[in-house]
Design a protein around this motif. Structure first.
Motif, PDB file in Angstrom:
ATOM      1  N   HIS A   1       0.821  -1.215   0.000  1.00 28.12           N
ATOM      2  CA  HIS A   1       0.000   0.000   0.000  1.00 28.12           C
ATOM      3  C   HIS A   1       0.857   1.268   0.000  1.00 28.12           C
ATOM      4  O   HIS A   1       0.574   2.219   0.721  1.00 28.12           O
ATOM      5  N   CYS A   2       1.913   1.276  -0.809  1.00 27.01           N
ATOM      6  CA  CYS A   2       2.781   2.458  -0.846  1.00 27.01           C
ATOM      7  C   CYS A   2       3.081   2.924  -2.260  1.00 27.01           C
ATOM      8  O   CYS A   2       3.645   4.009  -2.449  1.00 27.01           O
ATOM      9  N   SER A   3       2.729   2.137  -3.272  1.00 29.94           N
ATOM     10  CA  SER A   3       3.191   2.454  -4.633  1.00 29.94           C
ATOM     11  C   SER A   3       2.488   3.666  -5.232  1.00 29.94           C
ATOM     12  O   SER A   3       3.034   4.307  -6.137  1.00 29.94           O
ATOM     13  N   TRP A   4       1.295   4.010  -4.758  1.00 26.62           N
ATOM     14  CA  TRP A   4       0.624   5.202  -5.280  1.00 26.62           C
ATOM     15  C   TRP A   4       1.255   6.491  -4.750  1.00 26.62           C
ATOM     16  O   TRP A   4       0.937   7.576  -5.219  1.00 26.62           O
ATOM     17  N   TYR A   5       2.160   6.376  -3.776  1.00 27.38           N
ATOM     18  CA  TYR A   5       2.904   7.538  -3.292  1.00 27.38           C
ATOM     19  C   TYR A   5       3.974   7.982  -4.293  1.00 27.38           C
ATOM     20  O   TYR A   5       4.452   9.105  -4.231  1.00 27.38           O
ATOM     21  N   PHE A   6       4.393   7.093  -5.186  1.00 29.37           N
ATOM     22  CA  PHE A   6       5.464   7.433  -6.119  1.00 29.37           C
ATOM     23  C   PHE A   6       5.024   8.576  -7.024  1.00 29.37           C
ATOM     24  O   PHE A   6       3.860   8.650  -7.428  1.00 29.37           O
ATOM     25  N   ALA A   7       5.961   9.450  -7.360  1.00 34.37           N
ATOM     26  CA  ALA A   7       5.631  10.617  -8.173  1.00 34.37           C
ATOM     27  C   ALA A   7       5.308  10.250  -9.612  1.00 34.37           C
ATOM     28  O   ALA A   7       4.655  11.024 -10.316  1.00 34.37           O
ATOM     29  N   SER A   8       5.754   9.083 -10.069  1.00 35.32           N
ATOM     30  CA  SER A   8       5.477   8.654 -11.433  1.00 35.32           C
ATOM     31  C   SER A   8       5.662   7.150 -11.535  1.00 35.32           C
ATOM     32  O   SER A   8       6.338   6.524 -10.704  1.00 35.32           O
ATOM     33  N   LEU A   9       5.086   6.573 -12.595  1.00 33.43           N
ATOM     34  CA  LEU A   9       5.301   5.152 -12.853  1.00 33.43           C
ATOM     35  C   LEU A   9       6.745   4.883 -13.231  1.00 33.43           C
ATOM     36  O   LEU A   9       7.285   3.815 -12.919  1.00 33.43           O
ATOM     37  N   ALA A  10       7.384   5.838 -13.889  1.00 41.44           N
ATOM     38  CA  ALA A  10       8.791   5.662 -14.245  1.00 41.44           C
ATOM     39  C   ALA A  10       9.652   5.508 -12.993  1.00 41.44           C
ATOM     40  O   ALA A  10      10.585   4.696 -12.960  1.00 41.44           O
ATOM     41  N   LEU A  11       9.321   6.268 -11.965  1.00 38.75           N
ATOM     42  CA  LEU A  11      10.070   6.180 -10.710  1.00 38.75           C
ATOM     43  C   LEU A  11       9.841   4.823 -10.040  1.00 38.75           C
ATOM     44  O   LEU A  11      10.778   4.217  -9.500  1.00 38.75           O
ATOM     45  N   LEU A  12       8.614   4.337 -10.077  1.00 43.45           N
ATOM     46  CA  LEU A  12       8.334   3.012  -9.534  1.00 43.45           C
ATOM     47  C   LEU A  12       9.082   1.942 -10.317  1.00 43.45           C
ATOM     48  O   LEU A  12       9.696   1.038  -9.729  1.00 43.45           O
TER      49      LEU A  12
END
Length: 268
Positions: free
Chosen positions: A116-127
């Protein structure tokens, strides 16, 4: 958990959810775990219990320890470290695993966890880059997030709140909320092969008892009510967001908005 001082019933619900989640994973006593986006340590505590006295959890988060309310990340970490699980946990705040100075030996961890933390990323590229960076360090990935596909009409308010926040971020008005880059389970599965991970399983996660539907509705309406954040949006986007917020107000209830379901994906 330090947050239990403010909302013991709420904290119990969140911890029970994570206990059920970790129990469904194959994390044996003595395991080493790298947890990304540990936040206030809700999942960290459960992981520390799962690995036992012979295991270790390295919990990292790019945020400053002063972040968070009504309990900061640092306050929560201090409470956990001072407790019976403390010797098993290594908290590392202000830590970005994409920073070249942050490194671990290949195979240093049995598991890497994003819960439950991946939506905190600023972009999908960063993930994507983050998942690729940690690939050599761990043998197995456990990934859990909200599922954007609703299963019933009473999840509409949570879905709208998530999508509106994502649109505001995508249109160039960045913030520090829980939802910055919402994406679907299908998008994750499309992204994984390019990171070196191979998905091997997963399934739905029951979130029915969680309060996140109410939290995200409130967060979204607060955001839409922020003149500063709204003023920075292009006019067509601002009008679209305001119209969707009208719909959100119409379908949301004061308390008890049913949250979206979750999903888990495991990869090697």
């Amino acid at each position: 958990m330090a947050a239990a001082d403010h909302s013991p019933a709420g904290q119990l619900i969140q911890t029970r959810h994570r206990a059920a989640l970790v129990a469904s994973w194959d994390i044996a006593p003595g395991s080493t775990v790298l947890e990304l986006g540990c936040g206030q340590g809700d999942t960290t505590a459960v992981l520390a219990e799962a690995v036992g006295p012979g295991g270790r959890v390295v919990a990292v988060d790019p945020a400053d320890p002063s972040y968070g309310s009504p309990v900061t990340l640092g306050e929560s970490a201090d409470r956990l470290v001072a407790g019976p699980l403390g010797s098993r946990i290594d908290f590392r705040f202000r830590t970005d695993v994409l920073d070249p100075s942050v490194d671990f030996p290949d195979g240093a961890f049995d598991h890497v966890v994003l819960a439950h933390c991946s939506w905190y990323f600023a972009s999908l590229a960063l993930l994507r880059d983050t998942l690729a960076r940690v690939r050599p360090w761990a043998r197995r990935l456990w990934f859990t997030e909200w599922d954007l596909t609703p299963t019933s009409g009473d999840q509409t308010a949570h879905l709208l709140a998530v999508l509106i926040q994502g649109q505001i971020e995508a249109a160039g008005s960045p913030g520090v909320g829980n939802v910055r880059t919402p994406f679907s389970r299908e998008e994750l599965l499309r992204l994984l092969p390019g990171t070196g991970w191979r998905a091997e399983g997963g399934g739905p996660v029951d979130t029915g008892a969680l309060q996140d539907g109410d939290w995200e509705v409130a967060a979204c309406l607060d955001l839409v009510g922020s003149p500063e954040r709204m003023a920075s949006l292009p006019e067509p986007v601002r009008r679209l967001v305001l119209s969707q917020a009208d719909v959100l107000r119409a379908v949301a209830v004061e308390r008890g908005n049913r949250p979206l379901a979750g999903y888990t994906v495991t990869a090697r």
